[in-house]
Structures are given as C-alpha cells and as structure tokens.
Design a protein around this motif. Structure first.
Motif, PDB file in Angstrom:
ATOM      1  N   LEU A 145       2.751  -4.559  -2.772  1.00 20.69           N
ATOM      2  CA  LEU A 145       2.742  -4.867  -1.346  1.00 20.69           C
ATOM      3  C   LEU A 145       2.294  -3.669  -0.517  1.00 20.69           C
ATOM      4  CD1 LEU A 145       5.923  -7.085  -0.843  1.00 20.69           C
ATOM      5  CD2 LEU A 145       3.535  -7.777  -1.016  1.00 20.69           C
ATOM      6  N   LYS A 146       2.708  -2.487  -0.918  1.00 13.41           N
ATOM      7  CA  LYS A 146       2.317  -1.277  -0.190  1.00 13.41           C
ATOM      8  C   LYS A 146       0.793  -1.113  -0.241  1.00 13.41           C
ATOM      9  CE  LYS A 146       3.577   3.548   0.174  1.00 13.41           C
ATOM     10  NZ  LYS A 146       4.566   4.517  -0.239  1.00 13.41           N
ATOM     11  N   ASN A 147       0.190  -1.300  -1.396  1.00 19.28           N
ATOM     12  CA  ASN A 147      -1.261  -1.179  -1.532  1.00 19.28           C
ATOM     13  C   ASN A 147      -1.984  -2.305  -0.788  1.00 19.28           C
ATOM     14  OD1 ASN A 147      -2.139   1.148  -3.368  1.00 19.28           O
ATOM     15  ND2 ASN A 147      -0.344   0.324  -4.419  1.00 19.28           N
ATOM     16  N   LEU A 148      -1.404  -3.500  -0.798  1.00 20.78           N
ATOM     17  CA  LEU A 148      -1.980  -4.628  -0.064  1.00 20.78           C
ATOM     18  C   LEU A 148      -1.983  -4.336   1.438  1.00 20.78           C
ATOM     19  CD1 LEU A 148      -2.727  -7.850  -0.229  1.00 20.78           C
ATOM     20  CD2 LEU A 148      -0.420  -8.034   0.686  1.00 20.78           C
ATOM     21  N   VAL A 149      -0.857  -3.853   1.959  1.00 21.57           N
ATOM     22  CA  VAL A 149      -0.748  -3.534   3.389  1.00 21.57           C
ATOM     23  C   VAL A 149      -1.758  -2.447   3.755  1.00 21.57           C
ATOM     24  CG1 VAL A 149       0.765  -2.499   5.132  1.00 21.57           C
ATOM     25  CG2 VAL A 149       1.636  -4.309   3.645  1.00 21.57           C
ATOM     26  N   ASP A 150      -1.864  -1.401   2.944  1.00 18.91           N
ATOM     27  CA  ASP A 150      -2.810  -0.315   3.199  1.00 18.91           C
ATOM     28  C   ASP A 150      -4.236  -0.856   3.275  1.00 18.91           C
ATOM     29  OD1 ASP A 150      -3.555   2.555   3.375  1.00 18.91           O
ATOM     30  OD2 ASP A 150      -4.430   2.191   1.397  1.00 18.91           O
ATOM     31  N   ARG A 151      -4.622  -1.663   2.300  1.00 14.93           N
ATOM     32  CA  ARG A 151      -5.979  -2.207   2.248  1.00 14.93           C
ATOM     33  C   ARG A 151      -6.271  -3.122   3.444  1.00 14.93           C
ATOM     34  NH1 ARG A 151      -7.657  -6.953   0.375  1.00 14.93           N
ATOM     35  NH2 ARG A 151      -5.715  -7.339  -0.724  1.00 14.93           N
ATOM     36  N   LEU A 152      -5.350  -4.026   3.750  1.00 13.66           N
ATOM     37  CA  LEU A 152      -5.582  -4.978   4.844  1.00 13.66           C
ATOM     38  C   LEU A 152      -5.637  -4.291   6.210  1.00 13.66           C
ATOM     39  CD1 LEU A 152      -3.484  -8.103   3.865  1.00 13.66           C
ATOM     40  CD2 LEU A 152      -5.945  -7.919   4.048  1.00 13.66           C
ATOM     41  N   LEU A 153      -4.755  -3.338   6.436  1.00 16.45           N
ATOM     42  CA  LEU A 153      -4.738  -2.671   7.741  1.00 16.45           C
ATOM     43  C   LEU A 153      -6.013  -1.860   7.968  1.00 16.45           C
ATOM     44  CD1 LEU A 153      -1.026  -1.484   8.062  1.00 16.45           C
ATOM     45  CD2 LEU A 153      -2.117  -3.470   9.126  1.00 16.45           C
ATOM     46  N   ARG A 154      -6.550  -1.255   6.921  1.00 16.82           N
ATOM     47  CA  ARG A 154      -7.786  -0.477   7.054  1.00 16.82           C
ATOM     48  C   ARG A 154      -8.982  -1.367   7.391  1.00 16.82           C
ATOM     49  NH1 ARG A 154      -7.652   4.798   4.806  1.00 16.82           N
ATOM     50  NH2 ARG A 154      -5.609   5.234   3.910  1.00 16.82           N
ATOM     51  N   GLN A 155      -8.941  -2.610   6.964  1.00 13.49           N
ATOM     52  CA  GLN A 155     -10.064  -3.525   7.182  1.00 13.49           C
ATOM     53  C   GLN A 155     -10.073  -4.147   8.567  1.00 13.49           C
ATOM     54  OE1 GLN A 155      -9.648  -6.413   4.097  1.00 13.49           O
ATOM     55  NE2 GLN A 155     -10.427  -5.065   2.500  1.00 13.49           N
ATOM     56  N   ARG A 156      -8.962  -4.139   9.237  1.00 17.00           N
ATOM     57  CA  ARG A 156      -8.853  -4.848  10.513  1.00 17.00           C
ATOM     58  C   ARG A 156      -9.360  -3.998  11.670  1.00 17.00           C
ATOM     59  NH1 ARG A 156      -5.846  -9.658  10.499  1.00 17.00           N
ATOM     60  NH2 ARG A 156      -5.903  -9.445  12.748  1.00 17.00           N
ATOM     61  N   ALA A 157     -10.242  -4.575  12.467  1.00 17.00           N
ATOM     62  CA  ALA A 157     -10.794  -3.863  13.628  1.00 17.00           C
ATOM     63  C   ALA A 157      -9.760  -3.716  14.739  1.00 17.00           C
ATOM     64  CB  ALA A 157     -12.023  -4.596  14.156  1.00 17.00           C
ATOM     65  N   ASP A 158      -8.734  -4.570  14.740  1.00 17.08           N
ATOM     66  CA  ASP A 158      -7.722  -4.487  15.793  1.00 17.08           C
ATOM     67  C   ASP A 158      -6.620  -3.481  15.480  1.00 17.08           C
ATOM     68  OD1 ASP A 158      -6.731  -6.053  13.744  1.00 17.08           O
ATOM     69  OD2 ASP A 158      -6.265  -7.783  14.995  1.00 17.08           O
ATOM     70  N   VAL A 159      -6.691  -2.800  14.343  1.00 14.77           N
ATOM     71  CA  VAL A 159      -5.734  -1.749  13.989  1.00 14.77           C
ATOM     72  C   VAL A 159      -6.388  -0.408  14.288  1.00 14.77           C
ATOM     73  CG1 VAL A 159      -4.492  -0.645  12.096  1.00 14.77           C
ATOM     74  CG2 VAL A 159      -4.552  -3.129  12.257  1.00 14.77           C
ATOM     75  N   LEU A 160      -5.780   0.356  15.203  1.00 18.61           N
ATOM     76  CA  LEU A 160      -6.325   1.658  15.582  1.00 18.61           C
ATOM     77  C   LEU A 160      -5.861   2.760  14.640  1.00 18.61           C
ATOM     78  CD1 LEU A 160      -5.844   1.449  19.444  1.00 18.61           C
ATOM     79  CD2 LEU A 160      -7.952   1.174  18.147  1.00 18.61           C
ATOM     80  N   ALA A 161      -4.597   2.712  14.242  1.00 19.22           N
ATOM     81  CA  ALA A 161      -4.040   3.745  13.365  1.00 19.22           C
ATOM     82  C   ALA A 161      -2.763   3.203  12.753  1.00 19.22           C
ATOM     83  CB  ALA A 161      -3.738   5.012  14.163  1.00 19.22           C
ATOM     84  N   PHE A 162      -2.380   3.788  11.608  1.00 14.31           N
ATOM     85  CA  PHE A 162      -1.071   3.490  11.028  1.00 14.31           C
ATOM     86  C   PHE A 162      -0.595   4.692  10.229  1.00 14.31           C
ATOM     87  CE2 PHE A 162      -4.123   1.620   8.022  1.00 14.31           C
ATOM     88  CZ  PHE A 162      -3.721   2.146   6.805  1.00 14.31           C
ATOM     89  N   HIS A 163       0.725   4.775  10.105  1.00 14.69           N
ATOM     90  CA  HIS A 163       1.342   5.874   9.353  1.00 14.69           C
ATOM     91  C   HIS A 163       2.671   5.377   8.812  1.00 14.69           C
ATOM     92  CE1 HIS A 163       2.747   9.817   8.213  1.00 14.69           C
ATOM     93  NE2 HIS A 163       1.558  10.306   8.529  1.00 14.69           N
ATOM     94  N   SER A 164       3.049   5.895   7.643  1.00 14.94           N
ATOM     95  CA  SER A 164       4.370   5.562   7.108  1.00 14.94           C
ATOM     96  C   SER A 164       5.414   5.961   8.127  1.00 14.94           C
ATOM     97  CB  SER A 164       4.611   6.290   5.783  1.00 14.94           C
ATOM     98  OG  SER A 164       3.817   5.721   4.764  1.00 14.94           O
ATOM     99  N   ALA A 165       6.453   5.180   8.206  1.00 16.70           N
ATOM    100  CA  ALA A 165       7.502   5.394   9.205  1.00 16.70           C
ATOM    101  C   ALA A 165       8.327   6.640   8.873  1.00 16.70           C
ATOM    102  CB  ALA A 165       8.401   4.157   9.257  1.00 16.70           C
ATOM    103  N   PRO A 166       8.982   7.221   9.892  1.00 19.43           N
ATOM    104  CA  PRO A 166       9.910   8.314   9.606  1.00 19.43           C
ATOM    105  C   PRO A 166      11.076   7.781   8.763  1.00 19.43           C
ATOM    106  CG  PRO A 166       9.594   8.026  11.988  1.00 19.43           C
ATOM    107  CD  PRO A 166       8.856   6.934  11.299  1.00 19.43           C
ATOM    108  N   ALA A 167      11.811   8.677   8.121  1.00 16.01           N
ATOM    109  CA  ALA A 167      12.898   8.281   7.214  1.00 16.01           C
ATOM    110  C   ALA A 167      13.898   7.346   7.886  1.00 16.01           C
ATOM    111  CB  ALA A 167      13.594   9.521   6.675  1.00 16.01           C
ATOM    112  N   ALA A 168      14.225   7.584   9.152  1.00 18.90           N
ATOM    113  CA  ALA A 168      15.213   6.758   9.858  1.00 18.90           C
ATOM    114  C   ALA A 168      14.702   5.347  10.129  1.00 18.90           C
ATOM    115  CB  ALA A 168      15.599   7.427  11.180  1.00 18.90           C
ATOM    116  N   GLN A 169      13.396   5.118  10.027  1.00 20.66           N
ATOM    117  CA  GLN A 169      12.821   3.806  10.311  1.00 20.66           C
ATOM    118  C   GLN A 169      12.258   3.124   9.065  1.00 20.66           C
ATOM    119  OE1 GLN A 169      10.085   3.752  13.632  1.00 20.66           O
ATOM    120  NE2 GLN A 169      11.241   5.323  14.712  1.00 20.66           N
ATOM    121  N   GLY A 170      12.589   3.639   7.892  1.00 15.29           N
ATOM    122  CA  GLY A 170      12.135   2.991   6.662  1.00 15.29           C
ATOM    123  C   GLY A 170      11.351   3.899   5.736  1.00 15.29           C
TER     124      GLY A 170
END
Length: 182
Positions: A145-170
């Motif tokens: 699922l982690k690899n799926l999310v990474d791949r899908l988010l990179r392909q979407r034009a409506d996603v500007l940026a993403f980063h793994s959450a801080p420890a307190a948020q997951g």
C-alpha cells in the motif's frame, strides 16, 4: 496660388533632355515575383514533452531505487513548490482537513478509494489531507500500500507535494498531501 504647377522653364526641360541623353536607352526591369512562402514549422508540444520527461524520470527512479521499505519516508514536490514548503509539510505545520485510512484494503480497492478521496477533497476545497497506508510490517516483502500510494500520488497533477507524516501523526505509516487549489 491656384495649386497648379507652373510650366517648366526652358532650363529645366533642357536639363531633363540632357539627363536622358546622358544615360542612354532605358529598358524596363522584369517584374519581381513574390517569394514562395516557407511552410510554417510544426508546433512543438512542450507540455507533452515535459510530461513525458517527468514520467520517464519517475519510471527510471522506480527502476533504480526499487520498492520502498517500511521505514522509508515518502517525499515528493513539484518543481513549482519550494523546498521550504516541503520541509513545513514534513514537520506537520499544515492543518489536515480530511483523512483516508487504507488499512485492511486490498491494492485494487485502495487505489479506487485513493482516487475518489483526492477528487472529493479537491472538490471540497481542502488544501492538505492525510492518507494512512500503514507500514506494511505484516506483508511479505515491500509494503504494497505504501508503494501504491507513492506511485499514485506522483502521477496526479492535482498533488503538489507529499511527505511522510511526523511521528505524532502516523510517521512512515501515513503521508501528508498538499493539493492544488481548484
């Protein structure tokens, strides 16, 4: 004055006659044809070329790096997003406005949920969302699922940026996503 030219004086007529006599016979030049216009160059699809380059780059990155592991951080930003924004996202300084939990979902179901979630979040005007994908500790090999999310988010034009959450948020089991405004 009446606006008429006075008749030429005798000296002017003599001067014109002398000029014609000095240059001799005159022949008319052939009429100049208009040059054949060159065909216009084909338009260059710059945006399509850029998209193709980015897609090839992402594909090459996936081939070289291999799948993400459970402890690996997800991170990505488009060129128009500054590194400062990505650092702030990594520290959790953007308020998340919605969340999707993909635990226990199969790959096909998670993909469908993720696509719908992003579309609905954008339609609702959300700027930052959290996606919980889990660390994949129970899976055989790489976290699917982690690899799926990474791949899908990179392909979407409506996603500007993403980063793994801080420890307190997951931590590395969740990702914070900045969405392009509608």
């Amino acid at each position: 004055m009446t606006g008429r030219r006075p008749p030429p004086a005798e000296d002017e007529e003599d001067g014109a006659a002398l000029f014609r006599e000095a240059i001799g016979t005159v022949r008319r030049l052939p009429e100049k044809r208009e040059p054949v216009p060159r065909p216009k160059p084909e338009p260059v699809p710059r945006m399509a070329e850029r998209d193709e380059r980015e897609a090839r780059g992402e594909f090459q990155r996936l081939l070289e790096e291999g799948p993400l592991e459970a402890a690996d951080s997800l991170r990505y930003r488009r060129d128009e997003i500054s590194p400062r924004v990505l650092r702030r996202l990594a520290r959790g300084q953007y308020a998340t406005q919605d969340e999707l939990d993909l635990h226990q979902a199969g790959a096909a179901q998670a993909e469908a949920w993720l696509r719908r979630f992003i579309a609905e979040a954008r339609a609702a005007g959300h700027g930052c969302v959290r996606i919980v994908h889990g660390k994949g500790l129970h899976a055989d090999g790489a976290p699917a699922l982690k690899n799926l999310v990474d791949r899908l988010l990179r392909q979407r034009a409506d996603v500007l940026a993403f980063h793994s959450a801080p420890a307190a948020q997951g931590g590395t089991g969740a990702v914070l996503v900045l969405l392009r405004p509608r």
